[in-house]
Design an enzyme around this catalytic site. Structure first.
Site, PDB file in Angstrom:
ATOM      1  CE  LYS A  84      -3.993  -2.093   2.204  1.00  0.00           C
ATOM      2  NZ  LYS A  84      -5.000  -2.072   3.281  1.00  0.00           N
ATOM      3  CE1 TYR A  86      -9.564  -2.764  -0.079  1.00  0.00           C
ATOM      4  CE2 TYR A  86      -8.668  -0.838  -1.029  1.00  0.00           C
ATOM      5  CZ  TYR A  86      -8.437  -1.953  -0.422  1.00  0.00           C
ATOM      6  OH  TYR A  86      -7.367  -2.333   0.194  1.00  0.00           O
ATOM      7  CG  ASN A 114      -3.832  -2.312   6.520  1.00  0.00           C
ATOM      8  OD1 ASN A 114      -3.575  -1.984   5.452  1.00  0.00           O
ATOM      9  ND2 ASN A 114      -4.765  -3.098   6.851  1.00  0.00           N
ATOM     10  CG  HIS A 118      -5.711  -6.252  -0.189  1.00  0.00           C
ATOM     11  ND1 HIS A 118      -6.964  -6.227   0.546  1.00  0.00           N
ATOM     12  CD2 HIS A 118      -5.878  -7.017  -1.242  1.00  0.00           C
ATOM     13  CE1 HIS A 118      -7.649  -7.169  -0.179  1.00  0.00           C
ATOM     14  NE2 HIS A 118      -7.028  -7.717  -1.230  1.00  0.00           N
ATOM     15  CD  GLU A 127      -9.179  -9.280  -3.770  1.00  0.00           C
ATOM     16  OE1 GLU A 127      -7.919  -9.746  -3.416  1.00  0.00           O
ATOM     17  OE2 GLU A 127      -9.846  -8.766  -2.898  1.00  0.00           O
TER      18      GLU A 127
END
Ligand code: CMP
Length: 140
Positions: free
Chosen positions: A11, A51, A114, A117, A128
């Protein structure tokens, strides 16, 4: 156990701090093979669609803003039980709850920023992966 593929994102909080190599080292040390990888900057539309399952959640707008705030590295990981293995290597979504030595415990800044993913099921992994990669880009 079978060899599986899962989808992973490094990320923007992690690319900003130049942590791609350190995160990849944890993935590889955990037994996963990076069989596709590219650095992209997601558009708002791409992040909203990716998302989409979270669109009713209170954090959705902030999550999309964060995921489009800088480059990300999208990846396909392959290995024995790869979906669960990657989630083990990443640690809990909230770094405060993540186990020692995991990506999120080691690097994450917050529950939103965080660092990584990972797909939560084989079915979602396939969706995905297909969202970001063509078959020709995945070299096992
Ligand atoms: P990820 O695994 O990419 O899936 C959804 C993301 O939403 C999650 O990681 C976090 O980055 C982000 N997020 C922000 N707030 C929350 C929250 N309260 N609960 C779960 N996920 C959150």
């Amino acid at each position: 156990m079978a060899v599986q593929r899962t989808f992973s994102i490094i990320k923007p909080d992690a690319t900003r701090r130049n942590l791609t190599g350190k995160i990849n080292a944890l993935l590889e040390a955990g037994g996963l093979r990076i069989v596709a990888q590219k650095r992209i900057w997601m558009t708002k539309g791409q992040a909203e669609a990716f998302y989409g399952v979270h669109k009713e959640r209170p954090f959705f707008g902030s999550l999309v803003a964060f995921m489009t705030s800088g480059p990300v590295v999208v990846q396909v990981l392959e290995g024995e039980d790869a979906v669960a293995k990657n989630r083990e290597i990443m640690g809990a979504t909230n770094p405060a709850n993540a186990a020692e030595g995991t990506i999120r415990k080691t690097f994450a800044e917050s529950i939103e920023a965080n660092s990584a993913h990972g797909s939560d099921s084989i079915e979602n992994a396939a969706i995905e992966i297909a969202y970001f990669f063509s078959g020709l880009e995945i070299v096992g």
